[in-house]
Scaffold this motif. Sequence first.
Motif, mmCIF file in Angstrom:
data_model
loop_
_atom_site.group_PDB
_atom_site.id
_atom_site.type_symbol
_atom_site.label_atom_id
_atom_site.label_comp_id
_atom_site.label_asym_id
_atom_site.label_seq_id
_atom_site.Cartn_x
_atom_site.Cartn_y
_atom_site.Cartn_z
ATOM 1 N N GLU A 150 27.596 29.419 37.161
ATOM 2 C CA GLU A 150 27.611 30.403 36.071
ATOM 3 C C GLU A 150 27.967 31.797 36.593
ATOM 4 O O GLU A 150 28.708 32.535 35.945
ATOM 5 N N ILE A 151 27.453 32.138 37.763
ATOM 6 C CA ILE A 151 27.764 33.435 38.359
ATOM 7 C C ILE A 151 29.242 33.495 38.714
ATOM 8 O O ILE A 151 29.922 34.482 38.423
ATOM 9 N N ILE A 152 29.749 32.439 39.341
ATOM 10 C CA ILE A 152 31.166 32.407 39.719
ATOM 11 C C ILE A 152 32.044 32.536 38.479
ATOM 12 O O ILE A 152 32.990 33.326 38.453
ATOM 13 N N GLN A 153 31.710 31.791 37.435
ATOM 14 C CA GLN A 153 32.494 31.846 36.209
ATOM 15 C C GLN A 153 32.448 33.251 35.597
ATOM 16 O O GLN A 153 33.465 33.776 35.164
ATOM 17 N N PHE A 154 31.265 33.860 35.588
ATOM 18 C CA PHE A 154 31.104 35.213 35.061
ATOM 19 C C PHE A 154 32.003 36.197 35.812
ATOM 20 O O PHE A 154 32.736 36.979 35.198
ATOM 21 N N ILE A 155 31.977 36.129 37.130
ATOM 22 C CA ILE A 155 32.783 37.032 37.958
ATOM 23 C C ILE A 155 34.267 36.806 37.715
ATOM 24 O O ILE A 155 35.037 37.766 37.520
ATOM 25 N N LEU A 156 34.688 35.551 37.714
ATOM 26 C CA LEU A 156 36.109 35.251 37.518
ATOM 27 C C LEU A 156 36.585 35.645 36.120
ATOM 28 O O LEU A 156 37.722 36.087 35.950
ATOM 29 N N GLU A 157 35.723 35.502 35.126
ATOM 30 C CA GLU A 157 36.090 35.936 33.767
ATOM 31 C C GLU A 157 36.285 37.446 33.713
ATOM 32 O O GLU A 157 37.176 37.929 33.009
ATOM 33 N N LEU A 158 35.451 38.188 34.432
ATOM 34 C CA LEU A 158 35.614 39.640 34.470
ATOM 35 C C LEU A 158 36.994 40.022 34.999
ATOM 36 O O LEU A 158 37.650 40.912 34.467
ATOM 37 N N ILE A 159 37.435 39.321 36.036
ATOM 38 C CA ILE A 159 38.750 39.602 36.625
ATOM 39 C C ILE A 159 39.862 39.137 35.699
ATOM 40 O O ILE A 159 40.817 39.869 35.434
ATOM 41 N N GLU A 160 39.720 37.918 35.191
ATOM 42 C CA GLU A 160 40.766 37.332 34.350
ATOM 43 C C GLU A 160 40.989 38.116 33.060
ATOM 44 O O GLU A 160 42.118 38.258 32.594
ATOM 45 N N THR A 161 39.917 38.639 32.476
ATOM 46 C CA THR A 161 40.045 39.393 31.230
ATOM 47 C C THR A 161 40.403 40.854 31.464
ATOM 48 O O THR A 161 40.625 41.592 30.509
ATOM 49 N N GLY A 162 40.435 41.268 32.728
ATOM 50 C CA GLY A 162 40.800 42.648 33.047
ATOM 51 C C GLY A 162 39.651 43.635 32.915
ATOM 52 O O GLY A 162 39.856 44.844 33.021
ATOM 53 N N LYS A 163 38.434 43.140 32.699
ATOM 54 C CA LYS A 163 37.285 44.046 32.593
ATOM 55 C C LYS A 163 36.968 44.691 33.932
ATOM 56 O O LYS A 163 36.464 45.804 33.985
ATOM 57 N N LYS A 164 37.255 43.966 35.006
ATOM 58 C CA LYS A 164 37.059 44.498 36.354
ATOM 59 C C LYS A 164 38.210 44.028 37.235
ATOM 60 O O LYS A 164 38.745 42.940 37.050
ATOM 61 N N THR A 165 38.541 44.861 38.215
ATOM 62 C CA THR A 165 39.528 44.457 39.207
ATOM 63 C C THR A 165 38.807 43.708 40.324
ATOM 64 O O THR A 165 37.581 43.737 40.410
ATOM 65 N N LYS A 166 39.584 43.086 41.190
ATOM 66 C CA LYS A 166 38.980 42.401 42.336
ATOM 67 C C LYS A 166 38.179 43.392 43.173
ATOM 68 O O LYS A 166 37.072 43.089 43.620
#
Length: 151
Positions: free
Chosen positions: A105-121
């Motif tokens: 769930e944490i990994i998915q949350f982090i990757l969604e942030l990047i994929e949706t553009g809410k956060k950069t890497k």
Amino acid sequence: MEDLKNIHIGDFIRRRVIESNLDMDRIVGFMRATEEEIREMFTCSSLSSDILLRWSKLLRYDFFRLYSQHIMLYAPAGRDMISEKTPKDTLTSLPVFRKNIYTPEIIQFILELIETGKKTKQDVMTDYKIPKTTLYKWLTKYNGQVRAGKQ
């Protein structure tokens, strides 16, 4: 995944009670509390660990994990934390756990942030103290799976 920055444990418990469809009489008996006290717990943003343990057993849900995931996201283990390589008898008499256990769930949350553009890497690495190598391994391993809802 829920935003775990501000955990209101009473609300999580109330939602789980509704999902579980438990009878209030059973809850009252198991928790050894009045119905009024139970309803009051639903409004509390924090509860004692012994009460939270009882709720976890009754509702068959690990409410402590909400806090563990909060720690992983908002106060990740640093260099000063006890390493799994350190002999546990040396620094503490408490159990020593692996310091970097990221749940799916944490990994998915982090990757969604990047994929949706809410956060950069870079934002993710800075804000959550996730090592660059770990983040890039996730990006390679789960490439496109977040959008598809797979994990």
